[in-house]
Design an enzyme around this catalytic site. Structure first.
Site, PDB file in Angstrom:
ATOM      1  NE  ARG A  56      25.404   8.383  39.705  1.00  0.00           N
ATOM      2  CZ  ARG A  56      25.742   7.100  39.608  1.00  0.00           C
ATOM      3  NH1 ARG A  56      26.642   6.777  40.371  1.00  0.00           N
ATOM      4  NH2 ARG A  56      24.743   6.062  39.374  1.00  0.00           N
ATOM      5  CB  THR A  57      19.415  12.195  40.461  1.00  0.00           C
ATOM      6  OG1 THR A  57      20.401  11.664  39.562  1.00  0.00           O
ATOM      7  CG2 THR A  57      18.740  13.206  40.371  1.00  0.00           C
ATOM      8  CE  LYS A  87      -3.376   0.808  48.294  1.00  0.00           C
ATOM      9  NZ  LYS A  87      -3.954   1.307  49.401  1.00  0.00           N
ATOM     10  NE  ARG A 109      15.755   9.659  38.001  1.00  0.00           N
ATOM     11  CZ  ARG A 109      16.999   9.480  37.865  1.00  0.00           C
ATOM     12  NH1 ARG A 109      17.403   7.993  38.000  1.00  0.00           N
ATOM     13  NH2 ARG A 109      17.794  10.433  37.713  1.00  0.00           N
ATOM     14  CG  HIS A 137      18.481  13.734  34.417  1.00  0.00           C
ATOM     15  ND1 HIS A 137      18.519  14.430  35.440  1.00  0.00           N
ATOM     16  CD2 HIS A 137      19.027  12.558  34.778  1.00  0.00           C
ATOM     17  CE1 HIS A 137      18.939  13.730  36.530  1.00  0.00           C
ATOM     18  NE2 HIS A 137      19.154  12.863  36.223  1.00  0.00           N
TER      19      HIS A 137
END
Ligand code: NCD
Length: 302
Positions: A56-57, A87, A109, A137
């Site tokens: 969703r986000t 890396k 995120r 959030h």
């Protein structure tokens, strides 16, 4: 930096800002979204970079951008594996590089708590926190309070139970900080090993909004207006499979009460509850996410 700047934590937002700026603009965005969008932010560019999985986000930020004519300059849903992070490149270096490609905002995120704050310290463009580890959030909490405001016409005097993994679930952290702006009563329902962090509880107490903390959903289910159910964050080490809401549990709630969930849902809400009139996770919260994220982009880029 724009007027709104970085969106890192719900602690940065006041009730006044929510009621006078965000909610009215999100309401306008609802019409824009439903009538095919507009080009009011054309020429602007967004990067949407996720080091952790999302449905969703991620999709709602991309959709919000496109509905406003914002160019999605770069997006990745598996950046931890597909980029130089793999890396060993530092987050700070990655953000410095992104800044050279002229995004107007970076939505990110990350699996590490606090990573988004670190990114904001080296970024010359606003960073939006789309979830950082066990931290916060904020855009989910903004859409949650907008959902409540739409549904009840107000947030004051609501009795709200936050249920489940309150220790490692970042959505409930952001939501708790934000709800404390209102005259609500908050009920914390979690098993002993997954309680809300002390720092947040202390704040709720100082604002006089913490009603009780319990490990039994049946202690509160009949009296609250909102049950905000959450998923056990197994990927962050949480273990718990209780508090399952099926229709026999849901029907103990008031007729006017609602069941919310940030999604994705695991076993904690039975599928049969989806058609219960109290369930608003798909019908109200998900659409609100699009409108609120459009409003945030307007505020940051407009
Ligand atoms: C939540 C998250 O990522 O914190 N999902 C979301 O963005 N709506 C909730 C969760 O994963 O449990």
């Amino acid at each position: 930096m724009s007027k709104l700047g970085h969106v890192l934590s719900t602690r940065q937002f006041s009730r006044q800002w929510l009621e006078q700026e965000l909610f009215p603009l999100a309401h306008k965005m609802e019409t824009v979204a439903k009538t095919g969008g507009c080009r009011s932010l054309s020429g602007k560019c967004i990067f949407v970079v996720f080091w952790e999985p999302s449905t969703r986000t991620f999709v709602s930020f991309l959709t919000a951008a496109r509905k406003l004519g914002v160019e999605v300059g770069f997006s990745s849903q598996d950046f931890a594996k597909s980029s130089s992070t793999f890396k060993g490149e530092s987050l700070e270096d990655t953000i410095r590089v992104f800044n050279c490609y002229y995004p107007d905002v970076i939505v990110m995120r990350h699996n590490e708590t606090g990573a988004v704050n670190r990114a904001s310290q080296v970024s010359s463009v606003p960073i939006i926190n789309a979830g950082d580890g066990k931290g916060e959030h904020p855009t989910q909490a903004l859409l949650d309070v907008y959902t409540l405001w739409r549904k009840f016409g107000k947030i004051d005097y609501l009795n709200i139970a936050l249920v489940g993994d309150l220790l490692n679930g970042r959505t409930v952290h952001s939501l708790a900080w934000l709800l404390a702006e209102f005259k609500v009563k908050i009920y914390l329902v979690s098993p002993d090993n997954l309680k809300m962090p002390e720092e947040i509880k202390g704040f709720l107490r100082s604002k006089n909004v913490l009603r009780i903390e319990t490990d039994k959903l049946e202690n509160v289910i009949g009296g609250v207006d909102v049950v905000y159910q959450t998923r056990t964050q197994t990927e962050r080490g949480s273990l718990f499979d209780g508090f399952i809401i099926d229709n026999s549990v849901a029907d103990q709630m008031k007729q006017s009460a609602v069941i919310m969930h940030p999604l994705p849902r695991g076993k904690e809400i039975a599928a049969e509850v989806d058609s219960n009139h109290r369930a608003i996770y798909f019908t109200e919260q998900v659409p609100s996410g699009l409108f609120v994220r459009m409003a945030l982009l307007k505020m940051i880029l407009g």
